[in-house]
Design an enzyme around this catalytic site. Structure first.
Site, PDB file in Angstrom:
ATOM      1  N   ASP A   1      69.849  28.560  34.854  1.00 33.58           N
ATOM      2  CA  ASP A   1      70.652  27.759  33.949  1.00 33.58           C
ATOM      3  C   ASP A   1      69.729  26.636  33.455  1.00 33.58           C
ATOM      4  O   ASP A   1      68.755  26.302  34.130  1.00 33.58           O
ATOM      5  CB  ASP A   1      71.862  27.202  34.718  1.00 33.58           C
ATOM      6  CG  ASP A   1      72.653  26.198  33.909  1.00 33.58           C
ATOM      7  OD1 ASP A   1      72.692  26.322  32.674  1.00 33.58           O
ATOM      8  OD2 ASP A   1      73.236  25.278  34.522  1.00 33.58           O
TER       9      ASP A   1
ATOM     10  N   ASP B   1      70.590  23.110  31.733  1.00 35.41           N
ATOM     11  CA  ASP B   1      70.965  21.723  32.087  1.00 35.41           C
ATOM     12  C   ASP B   1      71.249  21.632  33.576  1.00 35.41           C
ATOM     13  O   ASP B   1      72.177  22.266  34.079  1.00 35.41           O
ATOM     14  CB  ASP B   1      72.229  21.299  31.327  1.00 35.41           C
ATOM     15  CG  ASP B   1      71.938  20.940  29.884  1.00 35.41           C
ATOM     16  OD1 ASP B   1      70.833  20.458  29.598  1.00 35.41           O
ATOM     17  OD2 ASP B   1      72.831  21.142  29.036  1.00 35.41           O
TER      18      ASP B   1
HETATM   19  O1  M1P Z   1      74.843  24.042  29.571  1.00 37.11           O
HETATM   20  C1  M1P Z   1      75.993  23.376  29.927  1.00 37.11           C
HETATM   21  C2  M1P Z   1      76.750  22.884  28.716  1.00 37.11           C
HETATM   22  O2  M1P Z   1      75.934  21.972  28.003  1.00 37.11           O
HETATM   23  C3  M1P Z   1      76.571  21.347  26.945  1.00 37.11           C
HETATM   24  O3  M1P Z   1      77.666  20.623  27.453  1.00 37.11           O
HETATM   25  P1  M1P Z   1      77.881  19.049  27.215  1.00 37.11           P
HETATM   26  O4  M1P Z   1      77.465  18.754  25.827  1.00 37.11           O
HETATM   27  O5  M1P Z   1      79.333  18.861  27.495  1.00 37.11           O
HETATM   28  O6  M1P Z   1      77.025  18.339  28.244  1.00 37.11           O
HETATM   29  C4  M1P Z   1      77.116  22.321  25.936  1.00 37.11           C
HETATM   30  O7  M1P Z   1      76.080  22.854  25.171  1.00 37.11           O
HETATM   31  C5  M1P Z   1      77.908  23.431  26.607  1.00 37.11           C
HETATM   32  O8  M1P Z   1      78.153  24.461  25.683  1.00 37.11           O
HETATM   33  C6  M1P Z   1      77.174  24.007  27.781  1.00 37.11           C
HETATM   34  O9  M1P Z   1      77.991  24.936  28.460  1.00 37.11           O
END
Ligand code: M1P
Length: 254
Positions: A16, A18
């Site tokens: 993943d 983030d």
């Molecule tokens: O990768 C996790 C999430 O990252 C973003 O979420 P947020 O902007 O709420 O931090 C989005 O791109 C979301 O689609 C994605 O699942």
């Protein structure tokens, strides 16, 4: 039998973005990229992100090249946008699954709901339309890093997103959609089954001996849960890029 391109790298490690590879929406560190370069000599590597490819590229393509130079498999929007060794793979779309009329009802309801929401601050882009999903943000996606952090803390207490999701699940129960809270300020909406396990169909034919997955939202309801618990993967929960680096060093370099 492993595909010829991966004959010397019989395992696949998926990440993943983030959390495991970067801080939320931030660029990857040089240390992480160096480690991934070394790892790639031993195993095939790929990412499976919820965001679209443009945003993931901003985070991962920081050496002046593109993500395809760094990863064997690139899966954005849970694999609805998919690349193998830089070549795009065929895929489906959210709008063709839902249909224009049903989508209009859904997005109209969401926008009305957001208009009536009283959250501390609002910015722009409350619904982002993507190939494989829509992303809904009660505060709007055009938020600064600090505004994101503030909303995330506020949401932990007030459960704005969880309540919103519950309403949508009830109101649109017959749509066949999943509502997943994966990041800090928003949630993703996609057809059932189009979670991150969707990406696995693109790698099953390669014959890898093992497929590892590193995620942070691996709890039930998190957007890594399905791929983390899928029997085709060996799941690893990590809480930060540093945690990922330590786990990789222990698994592949000790
Ligand atoms: O990768 C996790 C999430 O990252 C973003 O979420 P947020 O902007 O709420 O931090 C989005 O791109 C979301 O689609 C994605 O699942």
């Amino acid at each position: 039998m492993v595909s010829a391109e991966f004959a010397n790298r019989k395992k696949l490690v998926l990440f993943d973005v983030d959390g495991p590879l970067t801080l939320a929406r931030r660029p990857v560190s040089p240390e992480m990229l160096d480690l991934l370069t070394e790892l790639r000599k031993k195993v095939a590597i790929g990412f499976v992100g919820g965001s679209d490819l443009a945003k993931i590229s901003e985070q991962l393509a920081v050496r002046g090249n593109d993500v395809f130079d760094e990863f064997d498999f690139a899966f954005a929007e849970n694999g609805l946008t998919a690349y193998r060794l830089g070549k795009q793979l065929p895929s489906q779309s959210f709008i063709s699954f839902v249909g224009e009329e049903r989508y209009k009802k859904l997005v109209n309801f969401i926008l009305h709901y957001v208009a009536d929401l009283d959250v501390p601050i609002k910015r722009g882009t409350f619904v982002e339309f993507r190939r494989g999903m829509i992303n809904v943000s009660p505060m709007g996606r055009n938020a600064s890093i600090q505004e994101r952090l503030d909303f995330e803390a506020y949401d932990k207490v007030h459960r704005v997103r969880a309540t919103f999701v519950k309403v949508l699940q009830e109101k649109f129960a017959d749509y066949g959609l999943t509502f997943a809270i994966g990041g800090q300020i928003s949630f993703d909406v996609f057809p059932n089954g189009w979670d991150k396990t969707y990406a696995l169909q693109h790698v099953m034919g390669e014959g890898f001996e093992e497929i590892h997955f590193f995620g942070d939202k691996t709890h039930k309801g998190g957007n890594d849960y399905e791929i983390f618990t899928d029997e085709r993967t060996i799941g690893h929960t990590v809480i930060s890029p540093e945690d990922t680096m330590n786990a990789l060093k222990e698994m592949f370099f000790s």
